[in-house]
Design an enzyme around this catalytic site. Sequence first.
Site, short mmCIF file in Angstrom:
data_model
loop_
_atom_site.label_atom_id
_atom_site.label_comp_id
_atom_site.label_asym_id
_atom_site.label_seq_id
_atom_site.Cartn_x
_atom_site.Cartn_y
_atom_site.Cartn_z
N TYR A 4 -3.16 1.34 6.41
CA TYR A 4 -3.87 2.61 6.30
C TYR A 4 -2.88 3.76 6.46
O TYR A 4 -2.96 4.78 5.77
CB TYR A 4 -4.99 2.73 7.35
CG TYR A 4 -6.14 1.76 7.18
CD1 TYR A 4 -6.00 0.60 6.42
CD2 TYR A 4 -7.37 1.98 7.79
CE1 TYR A 4 -7.05 -0.29 6.28
CE2 TYR A 4 -8.43 1.09 7.64
CZ TYR A 4 -8.25 -0.05 6.89
OH TYR A 4 -9.29 -0.94 6.74
N HIS B 187 -10.61 1.83 -1.36
CA HIS B 187 -11.79 2.65 -1.06
C HIS B 187 -11.57 4.09 -1.53
O HIS B 187 -11.87 5.05 -0.82
CB HIS B 187 -12.11 2.63 0.44
CG HIS B 187 -12.36 1.26 0.98
ND1 HIS B 187 -13.60 0.78 1.27
CD2 HIS B 187 -11.49 0.25 1.28
CE1 HIS B 187 -13.50 -0.46 1.73
NE2 HIS B 187 -12.23 -0.80 1.75
C1 HEM Z 1 -5.37 -6.90 5.96
C2 HEM Z 1 -6.57 -6.46 5.60
C3 HEM Z 1 -6.80 -5.05 5.06
C4 HEM Z 1 -5.95 -4.20 4.40
C5 HEM Z 1 -4.49 -4.44 4.03
C6 HEM Z 1 -6.69 -2.98 4.12
C7 HEM Z 1 -6.18 -1.87 3.47
C8 HEM Z 1 -6.79 -0.65 3.35
C9 HEM Z 1 -6.17 0.58 2.86
C10 HEM Z 1 -4.75 0.71 2.38
C11 HEM Z 1 -7.10 1.57 2.94
C12 HEM Z 1 -6.92 3.04 2.57
C13 HEM Z 1 -6.61 3.82 3.85
C14 HEM Z 1 -6.43 5.32 3.66
O1 HEM Z 1 -5.69 5.76 2.76
O2 HEM Z 1 -7.03 6.09 4.45
C15 HEM Z 1 -8.31 0.97 3.43
C16 HEM Z 1 -9.48 1.65 3.64
C17 HEM Z 1 -10.58 1.08 4.19
N1 HEM Z 1 -10.72 -0.19 4.70
FE1 HEM Z 1 -9.35 -1.65 4.67
N2 HEM Z 1 -7.96 -3.11 4.61
C18 HEM Z 1 -8.07 -4.36 5.18
C19 HEM Z 1 -9.17 -4.91 5.80
C20 HEM Z 1 -10.33 -4.24 6.01
C21 HEM Z 1 -11.47 -4.75 6.74
C22 HEM Z 1 -11.55 -6.13 7.41
C23 HEM Z 1 -12.42 -3.77 6.72
C24 HEM Z 1 -13.80 -3.76 7.33
C25 HEM Z 1 -14.08 -4.23 8.50
C26 HEM Z 1 -11.87 -2.64 6.00
C27 HEM Z 1 -12.53 -1.45 5.75
C28 HEM Z 1 -12.00 -0.35 5.15
C29 HEM Z 1 -12.74 0.87 4.89
C30 HEM Z 1 -14.20 1.12 5.21
C31 HEM Z 1 -11.84 1.75 4.30
C32 HEM Z 1 -12.15 3.17 3.80
C33 HEM Z 1 -12.08 4.15 4.92
C34 HEM Z 1 -12.31 5.52 4.34
O3 HEM Z 1 -13.41 5.81 3.89
O4 HEM Z 1 -11.35 6.28 4.37
N3 HEM Z 1 -10.61 -2.96 5.58
N4 HEM Z 1 -8.11 -0.38 3.68
#
Ligand code: HEM
Length: 344
Positions: free
Chosen positions: A328, A60
Site C-alpha cells: 500500500y 482498487h
Molecule cells: C498480499 C496481499 C495484498 C496485496 C499485495 C494488496 C495490495 C494492495 C494495493 C497495492 C492497494 C492500493 C493501496 C493504495 O494505493 O492506497 C490495495 C488496496 C486495497 N486492498 Fe489490498 N492487497 C492485499 C490483500 C488485501 C486483503 C487481504 C484485503 C482485505 C482484507 C485487501 C483490501 C484492500 C482494499 C479494501 C483496498 C482499497 C483501499 C482504498 O479504498 O483505498 N487487500 N491493496
Amino acid sequence: MSAAYAKRILPLVIIAAVIAALIALFLYAAGFFGRSHVTAQQFVDFQEGGSPHAGFRRAHAKGVCVEGDFVASGALSEYTRSAIFAEGSTPFIGRFSIGTGNPSAPDLSSGVRSLALTFDAGANEQWRTAMNTPPVMAVATPDAFFAQLNALMPDPETGERDPQRIAEFFAAHPETQTFREWSAGYTPTGSYASEQYNSINAFYLINRNGDRQAVRWAAVPRVQIDENPYADTDQADNALGLDIAERIEEGPVVYDLVFTLATDEDDPNNPTVAWPDSREQVTAGQIVIQRLASDDAQCNSLNFDPLVLPRGMQASEDPILRARSAAYAESYRRRARETWLGGE
Ligand code: HEM
C-alpha cells in the site's frame, strides 16, 4: 575411532553444535525462516501491469469516497482500551471500491468489492481498516499470493485466462479450498450497501489489564438489495457508484461492526481458514455512512494501511499483513508522485 580420540573431540563437537544453534536462533529471530521473497515493488509492478494509470491506486483504483460516524455501543470495551470502542461516536472517512487496478473498469465486472475506513479518534489515535467481500484469502503467504496473481493473469494477446495454469495452481495449493467454496456459492448483491465486508486477517485486542484476544471483524449490512437499478442501462459501467451515491443522499447507509472472538483452536496467522460459526461474536457498534466526501482528494491522500492501529489493538503475525502494508505504501508513493509532485 578410538575412545581416547572421541573423548578429545567431544568438546569441539559440543562447541560447534552450540554455535550452529545460536546462528539458527539468530536467523529465526531475524525472521529469516519462512520469510517472504516477493517485494512490495514486485507486487505493485504486477498490479499496475505494463501501463500504469497515473495518479490512481494500483489496486482498487475505482471507488467512492464517503464520510460518517462509528457509533460504538461500548460492548467491545472489555476487550480493548481503544477510545474508538468506548460508548460514543468517532468520525471516519471511508471508501467503497472494486478490486481492479483499472479506474474505468465496469463496476459489475469485479469479483471483489470493498470498504475501507479511517477512524479519527483524536491527535494520537487512528484506526485504518480495508475490508473485502471474501471471508478468507485463498492462500496464506505473500509468495503464494504472488503465484496466485500470476496464475490468474489473462494472456496479454487473447485477454483470456489459462484454465490449465489455474487448475495447476489450485492443485498445488489445497489451502485454497475454503476460498474456492465461498467463491462458488457467492452471488454479488445489487449494491455496495448490501455486501458484507470482512477483515480477513486477524488482529489482537488488548484490554486495560493487558489481556489479549485474537479477533476478526466484519461490516455486516442491514439491507438486502438483489437488483441494481443501473445494471441494464447505459450507465451500467458505474452501477455501484451511482447506486450508493443515491442511497447516501436519501439517508444514512448503516452496517453493524461485528467482531468474532477466536479460541485457542483458531490460528490468527492463517487467513485461509474460516473460524467456526459457533465462535462468540460482539457487535461493537454501527458504521453510519452519512454523506459523500466533499472532496475526493480526502480519499486519494489516504492509504488504508492495515497496520495503522489504535492503542488497544495489535497486528497478528500473519505475514500477509506486512506485505499489504508495504505494498500500500509503494502504491501510495507512486500515485502521490504522479499526482502532487508532477511525475518522475
Ligand atoms: C498480499 C496481499 C495484498 C496485496 C499485495 C494488496 C495490495 C494492495 C494495493 C497495492 C492497494 C492500493 C493501496 C493504495 O494505493 O492506497 C490495495 C488496496 C486495497 N486492498 Fe489490498 N492487497 C492485499 C490483500 C488485501 C486483503 C487481504 C484485503 C482485505 C482484507 C485487501 C483490501 C484492500 C482494499 C479494501 C483496498 C482499497 C483501499 C482504498 O479504498 O483505498 N487487500 N491493496
